[in-house]
Scaffold this active site. Structure first.
Site, mmCIF file in Angstrom:
data_model
loop_
_atom_site.group_PDB
_atom_site.id
_atom_site.type_symbol
_atom_site.label_atom_id
_atom_site.label_comp_id
_atom_site.label_asym_id
_atom_site.label_seq_id
_atom_site.Cartn_x
_atom_site.Cartn_y
_atom_site.Cartn_z
ATOM 1 N N ASP A 18 9.484 49.448 -34.183
ATOM 2 C CA ASP A 18 9.640 48.696 -32.974
ATOM 3 C C ASP A 18 10.865 48.665 -32.870
ATOM 4 O OD1 ASP A 18 9.571 47.160 -30.904
ATOM 5 O OD2 ASP A 18 9.461 45.387 -32.112
ATOM 6 N N ASP A 38 3.588 39.851 -42.521
ATOM 7 C CA ASP A 38 4.684 39.496 -42.521
ATOM 8 C C ASP A 38 5.657 38.808 -43.795
ATOM 9 O OD1 ASP A 38 4.719 41.138 -40.044
ATOM 10 O OD2 ASP A 38 5.365 39.549 -38.775
ATOM 11 N N LYS A 80 1.101 52.307 -36.242
ATOM 12 C CA LYS A 80 0.885 50.499 -36.954
ATOM 13 C C LYS A 80 0.887 50.341 -35.261
ATOM 14 C CE LYS A 80 3.061 46.998 -38.289
ATOM 15 N NZ LYS A 80 4.620 46.538 -39.037
ATOM 16 N N ASP A 120 0.240 46.951 -33.363
ATOM 17 C CA ASP A 120 0.999 46.000 -33.570
ATOM 18 C C ASP A 120 -0.125 44.513 -32.095
ATOM 19 O OD1 ASP A 120 1.782 43.451 -34.634
ATOM 20 O OD2 ASP A 120 3.193 44.723 -34.835
HETATM 21 C C1 GLA Z 1 4.896 42.362 -35.943
HETATM 22 C C2 GLA Z 1 4.809 43.152 -36.367
HETATM 23 C C3 GLA Z 1 5.934 43.685 -37.958
HETATM 24 C C4 GLA Z 1 6.410 44.028 -36.902
HETATM 25 C C5 GLA Z 1 7.148 43.696 -35.917
HETATM 26 C C6 GLA Z 1 8.085 44.413 -35.103
HETATM 27 O O1 GLA Z 1 6.035 40.707 -36.208
HETATM 28 O O2 GLA Z 1 4.051 42.257 -37.996
HETATM 29 O O3 GLA Z 1 5.720 43.848 -38.939
HETATM 30 O O4 GLA Z 1 5.948 45.822 -36.677
HETATM 31 O O5 GLA Z 1 6.163 43.252 -35.223
HETATM 32 O O6 GLA Z 1 8.434 43.689 -33.704
#
Ligand code: GLA
Length: 727
Positions: A363, A544, A472, A474
Site C-alpha cells: 500500500d 495480518d 496482491k 486486497d
Molecule cells: C491489509 C493487508 C495488509 C496490508 C494492508 C495495506 O491490512 O492485509 O497486508 O497490505 O492492508 O493497507
C-alpha cells in the site's frame, strides 16, 4: 464407471476411490432420497436406511400423513413446503406469493467430463464423470438440475444445483443452497473454523446438539469470523483415524454452513449461499446456478480429509498451482506508507543481497496515499514518491536481479479520491443514507459493468506500465450498504451475490489477460481465504498476524482444508506489530517456510546474528518448500491442543523424501525426550535422516518415531529431513 443407476432398485450410485454415495427414488411420485454416503460399500441394496418400512408416513401408503413424511424423509435436495420444517436448500416465492415447492424426479443423465459453472469458480479437469438429476415441481414448472461430479483421482464429490424456471411466470428464489447431507446424528461432532481479524481459521470442535448449529457470514465476504466449511466426525476421530465428513464451499460471499439435528436425532447438514441475504428473480426460461460444494468423506481421520481436499484443490481447482512461488520481500511492515523511490531501491538492494527474488510494493504507491484515508480508486502512481513511476522502479530493480510486485485494493473507493469526486454513485450506498465507512473507505458497486470496466482498465494499465510479476489483490472491509441502483427495488436481494459474481468476472479477466502474473488474494489477511478465491489465485495472504506462535494456530486451521501452497507466510517485524510478542527470528522463519515464504520487515534493521540466518532460511525454503507445497501433509502435533509444541510433516508424493517442521513453543520442564511418530512414509523403504545419518525403514520411523531431545528453552525449532536410500 464411477456413476451408475440401478433401474430395478431405482438407486443412483457414485463411487470415488474410497467412498460410495447412494440416492434412491421413492414411491409412485418419485421423491429423491439420500441413502448413504461413507466408506465404499459394494452393495446397492441399502434403501433400508431410508427407514420407509418403519415410517407409517410414506405417501403411497398413507396420504393423510403427507406432512409427517416431509418432516422426516431424508430429501437429497430439500425444498420448503409440504411439511419440511427443517432447513431447506430451495425456497421459492411464486407469482401469487405462495411459498411451497415440491420436487420429484424427472430424468437423469451421466456424461464424461464436467461442465463449467457459468460465472463461478468450480473444480475442473479431465478424468471425471458427472451425473445430472433433474427434479421437477409440476405446479411451478420449476426444474432443479442437480450436478454431481466424481474425479478418478480424488475422494470427493463436487455438487451444485441449477434451478430453471420452465414455467410461464416469474418467481423469486429466496433460498438456493448448494448441498444437503442427511445422516444419523448419533455420535457425531461438528467442526467449524472461526476467528477474527489476525486470528483467522481457528479450529473448533464440539458435540452435535438438538437444533441448528454451524457458521455463517452475512458480511458480503466469507469473513474472518467464520469459514464456509463444516465437518462432522465421530467423537473418537483423531488426526489419522475415524470417520469424518467435510463440506467445503467454493464461494467467497455470504454463506450458511449448518448442521441441524431433528426430533429423530437425524442430522441435515446444508451448505450454500446464506438465504437471509439472498433473493433471485427467475424470469420464465431463466436459470440460477448455485456455487459448488465439495464433499469429502474420510475414514482416516481429519488428516485424511485434509489431504483429500489438498489434492482436490491442487489438481482440480487452483489455477496456477504450478507457478513458481518466489521468496519475496514486502514493504508493508518495513515502511508502511512512508517510502519513496530511493527507499524502495534500498529494500531492493537488501533483497538482492540475499537473492530474494521479488520486492512487493504494498500500500502507498498511488494517488496521494500517505495514510489510509484517501486515494483508493485512483490507481495512478504518486510521482512525488516515485518520479519514474513503477516503470523505472521495475527497471532498476531488474538491474539488481529483483522482480517487482505491487499491492492494489481494486474493489474499494475512498471518499477522498478523484474517482469518488467524479462518480460518487460508483460507491455502494442505500438511497437516502450516508454509506458506512470502514477504514475510511467505501465499496465499489461491482454489480455494474461500467464500474467493473473502470476498475479493470486501471488495473490492466498499471500491470502494463511496468514489468510487474505479482499482484496482491486486497479487500479491507465488509459490505454494509448492500444496494445497487442497477437493480429495481424488488430485486435488491440479488445485490450481494451479484457483487461476488462481479468480483469473479474481474479476476477471471485478470488471469486470462495476464497468465504469467502471480496473483495473491488478501482480505485484511484471511477474511476471504476460501476455495472460491483459490480458483483465481494460487495463494492467499493467510493473516495480518505473522507472529509465529499465533501463526501456528492459524496455519493449522487453514491446512485443515487448503494446501500449504495456498498460504502466504512471511517473517514479519519484531516485536510483532499485531500482538507485541517477541518471537525469535529463527522460529519466525521456520513457521513461514511451510507456506509461501517471504520477509515483511526491514532486513537492514535485523541484528547481525539474525541477518546471518537469512541465507539458510532461503536455502531451506528452496529445498523443502516444494515438498510442503506439493506433498502429503500430516499433522503430528498441534500447539493449539497441547499448548507446548507443534509438528507438521510433508511427504513427497513419490515418498522419496519427507520433512518435519517441529516447533517447541514453550519449554517442557522435562529432561525426557519427546517421541514424535512420523507418518506417510513407505513402510518397506529405507530412509536416512539427514542430520543424524540414522537409517530406518518407513515402518520403523512411523512406529518408533523420532526422539526430540529435551531442551529447557522456549522457542526451539527443528527441521528433520528424511530421504529414501536407494540401492
Ligand atoms: C491489509 C493487508 C495488509 C496490508 C494492508 C495495506 O491490512 O492485509 O497486508 O497490505 O492492508 O493497507
Amino acid at each position: 464407471m464411477p456413476i451408475s443407476y440401478n433401474e430395478q432398485r431405482r438407486v443412483f450410485r457414485l463411487d470415488t476411490p474410497h467412498t460410495t454415495y447412494l440416492m434412491g427414488l421413492v414411491g409412485s411420485e418419485n421423491f429423491l432420497g439420500h441413502i448413504y454416503y461413507g466408506p465404499s460399500v459394494p452393495d446397492d441394496n441399502m434403501e433400508y436406511l431410508l427407514r420407509l418400512e418403519e415410517s407409517p408416513f410414506t405417501p403411497d401408503g398413507n396420504a393423510r400423513e403427507r406432512a409427517s413424511f416431509y418432516d422426516c424423509f431424508p430429501f437429497e435436495y430439500p425444498a420448503w413446503g409440504g411439511g419440511n420444517f427443517r432447513e431447506p436448500c430451495l425456497r421459492v416465492r411464486d407469482a401469487r406469493g405462495g411459498g411451497n415447492c415440491e420436487l420429484f424426479y424427472d430424468s437423469h443423465r451421466v456424461f464424461q467430463g464436467k461442465p463449467a459453472l457459468e460465472g463461478l469458480p468450480a473444480t475442473y479437469g479431465d478424468g471425471c464423470e458427472t451425473l445430472e438429476i433433474v427434479l421437477r415441481d409440476p405446479v411451478l414448472e420449476l426444474r432443479v438440475h442437480l450436478l454431481y461430479t466424481v474425479f478418478e483421482d480424488a475422494d470427493a464429490i463436487c455438487r451444485s444445483a441449477r434451478i430453471e424456471n420452465a414455467g410461464t411466470e416469474a418467481l423469486d428464489l429466496t433460498a438456493a443452497l448448494s448441498a444437503s447431507l442427511e445422516m444419523d446424528a448419533e455420535e457425531l461432532e461438528v467442526i467449524t473454523l472461526h476467528g477474527s481479524w489476525a486470528r483467522e481459521q481457528t479450529i473448533d470442535r464440539r458435540p452435535l446438539r438438538p437444533g441448528r448449529q454451524g457458521t455463517f457470514s452475512q458480511r458480503g465476504i466469507s469473513s474472518h469470523q467464520f469459514h464456509p466449511f463444516l465437518a462432522l466426525c465421530e467423537p473418537t476421530a483423531t488426526q489419522e483415524r475415524g470417520l469424518v465428513y467435510g463440506m467445503s464451499f467454493v464461494y467467497s460471499g455470504n454463506f450458511l454452513a449448518q448442521a441441524e439435528t431433528d426430533q429423530y436425532r437425524r442430522v441435515r447438514a446444508v451448505l450454500g449461499i446464506h438465504p437471509d441475504s439472498f433473493q433471485w428473480r427467475l424470469e420464465p426460461g431463466a436459470s440460477f446456478q448455485t456455487p459448488e460444494a465439495a464433499l469429502v468423506c474420510s475414514d482416516s481421520g481429519l488428516g485424511g480429509m485434509s489431504r483429500t481436499y489438498h489434492d482436490l484443490f491442487r489438481r482440480h481447482l487452483i489455477r496456477g498451482q504450478k507457478k513458481h512461488r518466489p521468496a519475496l520481500l514486502n514493504s508493508w511492515e518495513a515502511c508502511y506508507f512512508d517510502f519513496d523511490h530511493e527507499r524502495l531501491l534500498q529494500l531492493g538492494r537488501e533483497a538482492a543481497r540475499y537473492g530474494i527474488e521479488l520486492l512487493v510494493v504494498d500500500d502507498g504507491w498511488f494517488g496521494r496515499r500517505d495514510t489510509d484515508t484517501s486515494s483508493l480508486g485512483d490507481w495512478r502512481v504518486d510521482l512525488k514518491k516515485l518520479p519514474g513511476g513503477l516503470t523505472r522502479l521495475a527497471e532498476e530493480l531488474a538491474d539488481m536481479g529483483v522482480k517487482l510486485g505491487v499491492w492494489m485494493e481494486p474493489e474499494m473507493i475512498s471518499p477522498d479520491s478523484d474517482l469518488y469526486r467524479a462518480h460518487p454513485d460508483y460507491a455502494m450506498a442505500v438511497p437516502g443514507r450516508t454509506p458506512t465507512q470502514a477504514r475510511c473507505q467505501l465499496v465499489l458497486d461491482l454489480t455494474r459493468k461500467e464500474v467493473r470496466d473502470c476498475v479493470y482498465d486501471q488495473i490492466s494499465a498499471v500491470l502494463r506500465s511496468a514489468d510487474i510479476r505479482y499482484l496482491k489483490w486486497d479487500m479491507n472491509r465488509p459490505l454494509t450498504d448492500v444496494y445497487s441502483p442497477s437493480l429495481p427495488p424488488d430485486r435488491q436481494g440479488e445485490t450481494a451475490h451479484r457483487y461476488v459474481l462481479g468480483l469473479y468476472e474481474l479476476q477471471e479477466r485478470l488471469v486470462t489477460d495476464f497468465p504469467e502474473l502471480l496473483l495473491e488474494n488478501c482480505c485484511s489477511g484471511g477474511g476471504r481465504f476460501d476455495a472460491g478465491m483459490l480458483y483465481y489465485s494460487p495463494q492467499i495472504w493467510t493473516s495480518d498476524n505473522a507472529e509465529a506462535v499465533d501463526r501456528l494456530v492459524i496455519q493449522e486451521g487453514a491446512a485443515l482444508l487448503y494446501p500449504l501452497s495456498s498460504m502466504g507466510a512471511h517473517v514479519a517485524a519484531c516485536p510483532s506489530h499485531v500482538n507485541g510478542r517477541v518471537t525469535p527470528f529463527a522460529i519466525r522463519g521456520q513457521v513461514s517456510l511451510t507456506g509461501c515464504f517471504g520477509y515483511e520487515l526491514d532486513l537492514d534493521k535485523l541484528s547481525e546474528e539474525e541477518q546471518a540466518l537469512i541465507p539458510g532460511q532461503l536455502a531451506e525454503y528452496r529445498r523443502f518448500g516444494p515438498i510442503f507445497r506439493e506433498g502429503d501433509c500430516y499433522r503430528l502435533a498441534s500447539y493449539r491442543e497441547n499448548h507446548t509444541y507443534d509438528a507438521v510433516m510433508a511427504v513427497a508424493k513419490d515418498k522419496s523424501a519427507a520433512v518435519v517442521s517441529f516447533v517447541q513453543v514453550r519449554s517442557r520442564a522435562s529432561r525426557r525426550s519427546l517421541r514424535l511418530r512420523l507418518a506417510g512414509l513407505e513402510e518397506t523403504a529405507l530412509y536416512r535422516r539427514e542430520d543424524t545419518g540414522e537409517v530406518r525403514s518407513g515402518a520403523g520411523w512411523m512406529r518408533g518415531g523420532v526422539l526430540m531431545e529435551a531442551v529447557l528453552s522456549d522457542y526451539l525449532g527443528r527441521l528433520i529431513y528424511l530421504e529414501q536410500v536407494r540401492e
